[in-house]
Design an enzyme around this catalytic site. Structure first.
Site, PDB file in Angstrom:
ATOM      1  CE  LYS A  86      -3.530   2.275   2.902  1.00  0.00           C
ATOM      2  NZ  LYS A  86      -4.272   2.174   4.181  1.00  0.00           N
ATOM      3  CB  SER A 162      -6.940   4.701   3.385  1.00  0.00           C
ATOM      4  OG  SER A 162      -6.142   4.035   4.345  1.00  0.00           O
ATOM      5  CB  SER A 186      -7.459   2.064   6.505  1.00  0.00           C
ATOM      6  OG  SER A 186      -7.874   3.393   6.640  1.00  0.00           O
TER       7      SER A 186
END
Length: 490
Positions: A86, A162, A186
């Site tokens: 990520k 996210s 997230s």
């Protein structure tokens, strides 16, 4: 010869690739049925096929991955399996770490994060980075820098945030597992939205350094999103444990988490909490998903009853605001020092800048009181969990939502209610530090996933993995994939 033709001629087809989890693919490499290069070919070909539609992967460094394979991979549980990081605070030397911000778009990492180093030691082949919203501050993965990440189940919907880039990449069949991080939901929210398993570990279980000793004052953690429970367990085994200089660490587990997945859990006492502790409206499908999961747990022999901890809601909301503002100010000032120039309101999205401006008003005493409040909230939930082994709740109060609903063009005063609903059930577990997981047990009438969340006691991921394994065996979800992925596998 094109990569697509190479994939067709290789020994492993996409249908075989997508039918295995990460541990299964590593087993094929170990047995000689495929190779790390062949797996990377398939992953790259899948990016070529779907990424223009879903916008999940924002950076690909195939040459770096090829060089890693050519140098010889470590003998680990995931040897030869392609993997994505990520793009949020996780560094890989020689690649950019933008954290979804235009201000950081050219920031080059000089060293590996500890977790990235441990992924490589486990044999994973890191070949790219996935989209994160700016600073991970939104429940949808939409940024001014990279645009909108779309949900493979329905391209009109958000993949969550996210870690939405990772969730979309997995659901679309690019790979079976990918890195994520979680400071308010997230990992769990995008897992719930994309039909995946997502576990947020206990505070301090996985390392955040060496560049960061703490995440948002202790609320942030790092782990992964996966299609199978056992991949999540084995990935946590691979990275768990303090790094040199760690300020704190979770208690050491008695045996590998991977072993726990096959263990039958004891008869658990599960508190069902369908309503938000903070008065947020809960979508009907989220309530239905919780009722369905409660019935499944009861059928498996667990004690299931409705109950909720007595939490000081005003203290929680005030503490979260202080920690969010302080983290935004700290992050932007660190970026300024790294780039050697001051940021302006044109460099960041409205919600980020609003949090930053509020953070400038936060005092040292405010932060210390917020840390003390986090401990008080942890005590309130921990006291409740002396009676219950777990809490079952919706993962989000919002359910599946359309892209653009709360994108970066909206200030927090406009989209704030929706953003709060998205994290109404997840963010408290970040503040208390306890582990929690989103499990894909329910799909709505439109065939959109609606995950449910189980909260565990502090440092008791083992019990979560035991229950998750039991639920996965009782109601398997591994083969349930979006039509874009299933059609490609035919």
């Amino acid at each position: 010869m094109t990569r697509s033709l190479l994939s067709i001629l290789s020994g492993l087809r996409f249908a075989d690739y997508v039918s295995h989890d990460a541990l299964g693919l590593a087993g094929l490499v170990r047995s000689g049925e495929t190779s790390a290069d062949e797996l990377l070919d398939i992953a790259l070909d899948r990016i070529d096929t779907v990424n223009s539609a879903i916008n999940a992967v924002v950076d690909v460094f195939a040459d770096t991955a090829r060089a890693q394979i050519a140098q010889g991979l470590p003998d680990g549980p995931f040897t030869g399996v392609p993997f994505l990081l990520k793009d949020l605070f996780i560094d890989l030397a020689g690649t950019t770490t933008t954290s979804g911000a235009v201000f950081l778009k050219d920031t080059m990492a000089k060293r590996d994060s500890t977790v990235a180093e441990r992924y490589r030691n486990a044999g994973l082949v890191i070949f790219g980075k996935t989209h994160s919203c700016e600073f991970g501050g939104s429940p949808t993965t939409e940024s001014q820098l990279y645009g909108v990440t779309r949900n493979p189940w329905n391209l009109g919907y958000s993949a969550g945030g996210s870690s939405g880039g990772s969730s979309a990449a997995i659901a679309a069949g690019i790979l079976p597992a990918a890195n994520g991080s979680d400071a308010g939901g997230s990992i769990r929210s995008p897992a719930a939205t994309c039909g995946l398993f997502g576990l947020k570990p206990t505070r301090g279980r996985a390392p955040l350094g060496p560049a960061r000793f703490d995440g948002g004052g202790g609320i942030a953690t790092v782990h992964a999103l996966t299609r199978s429970v056992r991949d999540s367990a084995a990935l946590l085994d691979a990275v768990a444990g303090p790094e040199p200089g760690a300020s704190y660490a979770s208690p050491v587990q008695s045996r590998p988490f991977l072993d726990e997945v096959q263990q039958q859990p004891k008869r658990l006492r599960i508190a069902v909490m369908p309503q938000s502790l903070f008065g947020d409206e809960v979508a009907p499908d989220c309530l239905t998903a919780v009722a369905d999961a409660a019935a499944l747990c009861a059928s498996l022999g667990h004690i299931v009853e409705e109950a909720a901890p007595d939490v000081d809601a005003e203290l929680y909301l005030r503490t979260r605001q202080v920690m969010k503002g302080a983290a935004a100010a700290t992050g932007i000032h660190a970026a300024e020092r790294g780039l050697g120039r001051k940021a302006t309101d044109k460099d960041f999205e409205q919600a980020t800048w609003e949090a930053y401006r509020y953070g400038l008003t936060v005092t040292g005493e405010d932060v210390m009181r917020a840390r003390e409040a986090m401990f008080a909230l942890h005590q309130q939930v921990a006291q409740f969990m002396t009676t219950y082994d777990m809490i079952l709740s919706p993962t989000t109060a919002l359910g599946p939502f359309m892209v653009g609903t709360m994108g970066p063009e909206y200030a927090d005063d406009i989209a704030g209610t929706l953003r709060r609903r998205a994290s109404a059930f997840t963010a408290l577990a970040n503040m208390t530090g306890q582990p929690a997981m989103s499990v894909p047990l329910f799909w709505d009438a439109a065939n959109m996933p609606v995950g449910v969340q189980f909260w565990g006691r502090f440092a008791e991921e083992a019990t979560l993995f035991q229950l998750a394994g039991q639920l996965e065996r009782a109601r398997p979800w591994f083969k349930r994939l979006p039509s874009m992925t299933l059609e490609a596998a035919r």
